[in-house]
Scaffold this motif. Structure first.
Motif, PDB file in Angstrom:
ATOM      1  N   SER A 173       9.323 -18.773  27.224  1.00 24.95           N
ATOM      2  CA  SER A 173       9.316 -17.315  27.072  1.00 24.95           C
ATOM      3  C   SER A 173       9.856 -16.846  25.726  1.00 24.95           C
ATOM      4  O   SER A 173       9.810 -15.658  25.429  1.00 24.95           O
ATOM      5  N   GLY A 174      10.405 -17.763  24.903  1.00 28.13           N
ATOM      6  CA  GLY A 174      10.828 -17.396  23.559  1.00 28.13           C
ATOM      7  C   GLY A 174      12.335 -17.341  23.346  1.00 28.13           C
ATOM      8  O   GLY A 174      12.783 -16.862  22.311  1.00 28.13           O
ATOM      9  N   LYS A 175      13.120 -17.833  24.294  1.00 30.16           N
ATOM     10  CA  LYS A 175      14.582 -17.792  24.145  1.00 30.16           C
ATOM     11  C   LYS A 175      15.035 -18.571  22.909  1.00 30.16           C
ATOM     12  O   LYS A 175      15.765 -18.049  22.068  1.00 30.16           O
ATOM     13  N   SER A 176      14.611 -19.803  22.789  1.00 26.63           N
ATOM     14  CA  SER A 176      14.994 -20.621  21.632  1.00 26.63           C
ATOM     15  C   SER A 176      14.359 -20.106  20.348  1.00 26.63           C
ATOM     16  O   SER A 176      14.919 -20.276  19.261  1.00 26.63           O
ATOM     17  N   SER A 177      13.223 -19.471  20.456  1.00 24.01           N
ATOM     18  CA  SER A 177      12.545 -18.943  19.271  1.00 24.01           C
ATOM     19  C   SER A 177      13.341 -17.815  18.630  1.00 24.01           C
ATOM     20  O   SER A 177      13.283 -17.622  17.414  1.00 24.01           O
ATOM     21  N   ILE A 178      14.111 -17.078  19.433  1.00 27.39           N
ATOM     22  CA  ILE A 178      14.964 -16.032  18.872  1.00 27.39           C
ATOM     23  C   ILE A 178      15.976 -16.668  17.914  1.00 27.39           C
ATOM     24  O   ILE A 178      16.185 -16.194  16.804  1.00 27.39           O
ATOM     25  N   PHE A 179      16.588 -17.787  18.329  1.00 28.38           N
ATOM     26  CA  PHE A 179      17.544 -18.464  17.461  1.00 28.38           C
ATOM     27  C   PHE A 179      16.852 -19.081  16.248  1.00 28.38           C
ATOM     28  O   PHE A 179      17.413 -19.099  15.160  1.00 28.38           O
ATOM     29  N   ALA A 180      15.633 -19.567  16.421  1.00 26.07           N
ATOM     30  CA  ALA A 180      14.888 -20.122  15.285  1.00 26.07           C
ATOM     31  C   ALA A 180      14.635 -19.045  14.228  1.00 26.07           C
ATOM     32  O   ALA A 180      14.697 -19.318  13.029  1.00 26.07           O
TER      33      ALA A 180
END
Length: 181
Positions: free
Chosen positions: A88-95
């Motif tokens: 859902s994009g949780k780790s993508s926010i940190f990326a």
């Protein structure tokens, strides 16, 4: 026949190397580690307000967007949890925050400054991420908590004391799981 097979092998090998070189040319270089404007950032960030403004992001131009028009603000000293299903994009926010990937459009402001205008060295030293899965680097306790040798022994020991690890020595080697998660 032997000569023909050997020639085909070397030709195939050479073409494969050429293909790899051409693929490497497509890799986008990482943004600059240090910028001239970083000199003005001695006291940055002061408060830690993080703001996403209409951010669109995908991992590759040919892939679908991971974020489409994402906007939110996290205020100073606010604690935020990010929940969602797998993918859902949780780790993508940190990326995006750490500038491991670039945004297609929109801005990410940290303390009012667009993170795209900050060198990676300053940005990544200004943000701490607590990963979902803990990991330790091979080496000493000191290297794990102060990898850039920026703090005194007293500061490091105080940090260990605050988290209940006062029994550890700074030069204790951390080898393959001698600390529990």
């Amino acid at each position: 026949m032997n000569w023909v097979m050997s020639g085909l092998y070397w030709m195939s090998s050479g073409l494969m190397h050429l293909e790899r070189v051409l693929k490497l040319q497509e890799i986008v270089p990482e943004p600059p580690w240090v910028l001239d404007s970083d000199q003005d950032l001695k006291n940055w960030p002061a408060t830690g307000v993080l703001e996403f403004q209409h951010v669109h992001m995908s991992y590759h131009l040919e892939f679908p967007e991971v974020f489409t028009d994402v906007s939110f603000t996290i205020h100073d000293r606010e604690k935020v949890g990010i929940c969602g299903r797998t993918g859902s994009g949780k780790s993508s926010i940190f990326a995006v925050i750490m500038r491991l990937v670039s945004t297609q459009s929109g801005r990410v402001l940290y303390d009012g400054r667009d993170i795209a205008s900050v060198g990676l060295k300053v940005l990544r030293r200004s943000i701490a991420v607590i990963p979902q899965e803990p990991f330790l680097l091979a080496g000493s306790v000191r290297r794990n908590i102060d990898p850039f040798d920026e703090h005194t022994d007293a500061q490091l020991l105080s940090s260990l004391d605050r988290v209940g690890l006062q029994h550890l020595q700074l030069d204790t080697d951390i080898a393959g799981g001698n600390l529990s998660a």
